[in-house]
Design a protein around this motif. Structure first.
Motif, PDB file in Angstrom:
ATOM      1  N   SER A   1     -10.491  -8.008   2.482  1.00 21.69           N
ATOM      2  CA  SER A   1      -9.879  -6.661   2.489  1.00 21.69           C
ATOM      3  C   SER A   1      -8.489  -6.551   1.832  1.00 21.69           C
ATOM      4  N   GLY A   2      -7.913  -7.772   2.143  1.00 20.88           N
ATOM      5  CA  GLY A   2      -6.495  -7.817   1.706  1.00 20.88           C
ATOM      6  C   GLY A   2      -5.550  -8.111   2.683  1.00 20.88           C
ATOM      7  N   LYS A   3      -6.075  -8.574   4.078  1.00 23.44           N
ATOM      8  CA  LYS A   3      -5.179  -8.608   4.986  1.00 23.44           C
ATOM      9  C   LYS A   3      -4.168  -9.612   4.901  1.00 23.44           C
ATOM     10  N   THR A   4      -4.500 -10.685   4.656  1.00 20.98           N
ATOM     11  CA  THR A   4      -3.701 -11.727   4.423  1.00 20.98           C
ATOM     12  C   THR A   4      -2.389 -11.410   3.708  1.00 20.98           C
ATOM     13  N   THR A   5      -2.606 -11.092   2.474  1.00 25.97           N
ATOM     14  CA  THR A   5      -1.966 -10.665   1.266  1.00 25.97           C
ATOM     15  C   THR A   5      -0.984  -9.298   1.771  1.00 25.97           C
ATOM     16  N   SER A   6      -1.485  -8.558   2.430  1.00 29.92           N
ATOM     17  CA  SER A   6      -0.674  -7.457   2.934  1.00 29.92           C
ATOM     18  C   SER A   6       0.270  -7.936   3.994  1.00 29.92           C
ATOM     19  N   ILE A   7       0.044  -8.925   4.814  1.00 32.41           N
ATOM     20  CA  ILE A   7       0.792  -9.362   5.723  1.00 32.41           C
ATOM     21  C   ILE A   7       2.178  -9.878   5.013  1.00 32.41           C
ATOM     22  N   GLY A   8       1.858 -10.681   4.089  1.00 34.88           N
ATOM     23  CA  GLY A   8       3.005 -11.253   3.344  1.00 34.88           C
ATOM     24  C   GLY A   8       3.854 -10.135   2.743  1.00 34.88           C
TER      25      GLY A   8
ATOM     26  N   ALA B   1      -6.353   2.175  16.009  1.00 33.44           N
ATOM     27  CA  ALA B   1      -5.109   1.610  15.002  1.00 33.44           C
ATOM     28  C   ALA B   1      -4.205   2.896  14.952  1.00 33.44           C
ATOM     29  N   THR B   2      -3.109   2.166  14.357  1.00 31.31           N
ATOM     30  CA  THR B   2      -1.900   3.443  14.424  1.00 31.31           C
ATOM     31  C   THR B   2      -1.591   3.638  12.799  1.00 31.31           C
ATOM     32  N   GLY B   3      -2.423   2.883  11.880  1.00 32.03           N
ATOM     33  CA  GLY B   3      -1.830   3.117  10.473  1.00 32.03           C
ATOM     34  C   GLY B   3      -2.957   2.311   9.724  1.00 32.03           C
ATOM     35  N   ALA B   4      -3.106   2.878   8.376  1.00 31.22           N
ATOM     36  CA  ALA B   4      -4.109   1.897   7.586  1.00 31.22           C
ATOM     37  C   ALA B   4      -3.076   1.648   6.456  1.00 31.22           C
ATOM     38  N   ILE B   5      -3.310   0.268   5.809  1.00 30.78           N
ATOM     39  CA  ILE B   5      -2.904  -0.111   4.695  1.00 30.78           C
ATOM     40  C   ILE B   5      -3.675  -0.071   3.709  1.00 30.78           C
ATOM     41  N   LEU B   6      -3.746   0.849   2.694  1.00 29.82           N
ATOM     42  CA  LEU B   6      -4.747   0.950   1.433  1.00 29.82           C
ATOM     43  C   LEU B   6      -4.485  -0.501   0.288  1.00 29.82           C
ATOM     44  N   THR B   7      -5.341  -0.890   0.187  1.00 28.06           N
ATOM     45  CA  THR B   7      -5.116  -1.974  -0.806  1.00 28.06           C
ATOM     46  C   THR B   7      -5.776  -1.935  -2.083  1.00 28.06           C
ATOM     47  N   LYS B   8      -5.533  -2.987  -3.073  1.00 29.72           N
ATOM     48  CA  LYS B   8      -6.191  -2.842  -4.368  1.00 29.72           C
ATOM     49  C   LYS B   8      -6.295  -1.545  -4.943  1.00 29.72           C
TER      50      LYS B   8
ATOM     51  N   GLY C   1      -9.174   9.483  11.241  1.00 29.48           N
ATOM     52  CA  GLY C   1      -8.247   9.780  11.922  1.00 29.48           C
ATOM     53  C   GLY C   1      -6.793   8.973  11.690  1.00 29.48           C
ATOM     54  N   ILE C   2      -6.992   7.860  10.911  1.00 31.19           N
ATOM     55  CA  ILE C   2      -5.944   6.923  10.865  1.00 31.19           C
ATOM     56  C   ILE C   2      -5.162   7.509   9.735  1.00 31.19           C
ATOM     57  N   PRO C   3      -3.910   7.508   9.883  1.00 27.55           N
ATOM     58  CA  PRO C   3      -2.874   7.865   8.872  1.00 27.55           C
ATOM     59  C   PRO C   3      -2.882   6.834   8.189  1.00 27.55           C
ATOM     60  N   ILE C   4      -2.957   6.818   6.690  1.00 27.85           N
ATOM     61  CA  ILE C   4      -2.441   5.759   5.649  1.00 27.85           C
ATOM     62  C   ILE C   4      -0.952   5.539   5.892  1.00 27.85           C
ATOM     63  N   LYS C   5      -0.493   4.288   5.998  1.00 30.84           N
ATOM     64  CA  LYS C   5       0.864   4.254   6.243  1.00 30.84           C
ATOM     65  C   LYS C   5       1.588   3.393   4.686  1.00 30.84           C
ATOM     66  N   PHE C   6       0.722   2.646   4.156  1.00 30.86           N
ATOM     67  CA  PHE C   6       1.028   1.642   3.249  1.00 30.86           C
ATOM     68  C   PHE C   6      -0.142   1.726   2.162  1.00 30.86           C
ATOM     69  N   MET C   7       0.621   1.498   0.754  1.00 30.39           N
ATOM     70  CA  MET C   7      -0.312   1.091  -0.256  1.00 30.39           C
ATOM     71  C   MET C   7       0.029  -0.046  -0.854  1.00 30.39           C
ATOM     72  N   SER C   8      -1.000  -0.857  -1.343  1.00 26.36           N
ATOM     73  CA  SER C   8      -0.839  -2.087  -1.878  1.00 26.36           C
ATOM     74  C   SER C   8      -1.507  -2.219  -3.357  1.00 26.36           C
ATOM     75  N   SER C   9      -0.732  -2.456  -4.237  1.00 32.98           N
ATOM     76  CA  SER C   9      -1.325  -2.485  -5.599  1.00 32.98           C
ATOM     77  C   SER C   9      -1.163  -3.632  -6.494  1.00 32.98           C
TER      78      SER C   9
ATOM     79  N   PHE D   1       4.137  -3.161  -2.964  1.00 32.31           N
ATOM     80  CA  PHE D   1       3.692  -2.682  -1.853  1.00 32.31           C
ATOM     81  C   PHE D   1       4.642  -1.549  -1.320  1.00 32.31           C
ATOM     82  N   GLU D   2       3.992  -0.176  -1.080  1.00 31.51           N
ATOM     83  CA  GLU D   2       5.039   0.717  -0.613  1.00 31.51           C
ATOM     84  C   GLU D   2       4.596   1.684   0.400  1.00 31.51           C
ATOM     85  N   PRO D   3       5.421   2.350   0.993  1.00 38.36           N
ATOM     86  CA  PRO D   3       4.970   3.663   1.966  1.00 38.36           C
ATOM     87  C   PRO D   3       4.131   4.671   1.154  1.00 38.36           C
ATOM     88  N   PHE D   4       3.134   5.136   1.995  1.00 41.68           N
ATOM     89  CA  PHE D   4       1.980   5.926   1.300  1.00 41.68           C
ATOM     90  C   PHE D   4       2.671   7.609   1.588  1.00 41.68           C
TER      91      PHE D   4
END
Ligand code: GDP
Length: 295
Positions: free
Chosen positions: A111-118, A241-248, A266-274, A281-284
């Motif tokens: 899902s892009g977890k490792t990349t998003s951590i970076g 979860a307190t937030g989602a990171i939407l990837t790709k 119900g989870i707010p999207i907090k970041f987007m990764s593109s 990577f930026e706030p949503f």
């Protein structure tokens, strides 16, 4: 992203903007087109139903049909409703006032977890001037640990790992290590699998208890459309979860994920990764995304 959604919605909107008068059947026709565009973009059908009902109710209000520029007003209604289903306002990241802030990341493999951590590490260092450390606790796939170490080296962020299989122990020791070494933010990588299973979920629940994270951030792949929202819901039901990171979001995504996650899970999207680069990577912002979709 969502190119076809954007262009179809824009077309539906263009037909009515600039119109001095609108009647109910004009609105119905536009709404049919909007509904089809959303379904084709793989937006969850309940979300589509709610969305179209809300837009129709607001658009058919007396004021709009007889207003000075009804077309533009309807476009605004559509824009506001898009924003509303994505959560209205951007939801900021939370930090502890004192001590270490811990972010636990969760998500399916790929899902892009490792990349998003970076990316999140780079983002926190750049924008918040935080001293960041990662904990490698995705112990099922040795490659996942290697990958995090490689990313850490590339961006100059220390990765705590122990070469053992016990995620709970790694997290406990990693947090102690971070405290001793003056780290301010710790991002924990956790077990990712191809499918959600009980053992993984139990481990995540245990890690959550142990780390008491400030945020639990779920990575979801935008390419999976509305499935992303269902996956988010399953994780959320057990872990809050307190937030989602939407990837790709740079890929050929159709918009279904961005528009369904909040409503369905119900989870707010907090970041987007593109992208694959670390600075994509930026706030949503629901507002910006709505504008982007409507063009
Ligand atoms: P994990 O298994 O969840 O840790 O996922 P990874 O971080 O390893 O990502 C899986 C694949 O998706 C890798 O090839 C990444 O380079 C790629 N990836 C991750 N995030 C993005 C993104 O925002 N855009 C694109 N195009 N690829 C991404």
């Amino acid at each position: 992203m969502e190119n076809s959604l954007s262009s179809r919605l824009q077309m539906a909107m263009r037909r009515i903007t600039g119109r001095g008068k609108l009647n109910e059947s004009d609105i119905d026709e536009m709404m049919r087109e909007v509904r089809l565009s959303l379904l084709e973009a793989d937006v969850n059908f309940k979300v589509v139903k709610q969305f179209t009902a809300n837009v129709k109710e607001k658009a058919i209000g007396e004021k709009i049909l007889k207003g000075l520029n009804p077309g533009q007003q309807v476009v605004k209604v559509v824009h506001d409703e898009l924003k509303s289903i994505m959560g209205e306002e951007a939801v900021p990241l939370m930090f502890e006032n004192t001590g270490i802030t811990t972010f636990m990341t969760i998500g399916l493999q790929g899902s892009g977890k490792t990349t998003s951590i970076g990316k999140l590490g780079v983002y926190l260092r750049k924008n918040y001037k935080k001293k960041v450390m990662f904990i490698a606790a995705d112990v099922y796939r040795p490659a996942a640990i290697e990958q995090l170490i490689t990313i850490g080296k590339q961006i100059g962020i220390e990765v705590y790992d122990e070469g053992i299989k016990d995620a709970r122990k790694i997290v406990k020791n990693g947090l102690e290590y971070a405290k001793k070494n003056g780290y301010e933010v710790v991002i924990i990588d956790t077990a990712g699998r191809l499918h959600i299973d009980e053992e993984m979920m139990q481990e995540l629940v245990d890690v959550k208890k142990l780390a008491n994270p400030t945020e639990i951030l779920l990575t979801v792949d935008a390419m999976t459309g509305q499935d992303a929202a269902q996956i988010a819901k399953s994780f959320h039901d057990q872990l809050n979860a307190t937030g989602a990171i939407l990837t790709k979001l740079d890929g050929d995504t159709r918009g279904g994920a961005a528009l369904s996650i909040r409503e369905v899970s119900g989870i707010p999207i907090k970041f987007m990764s593109s992208g694959e680069k670390m600075d994509t990577f930026e706030p949503f912002h629901p507002e910006r995304m709505a504008s982007r979709i409507l063009g």
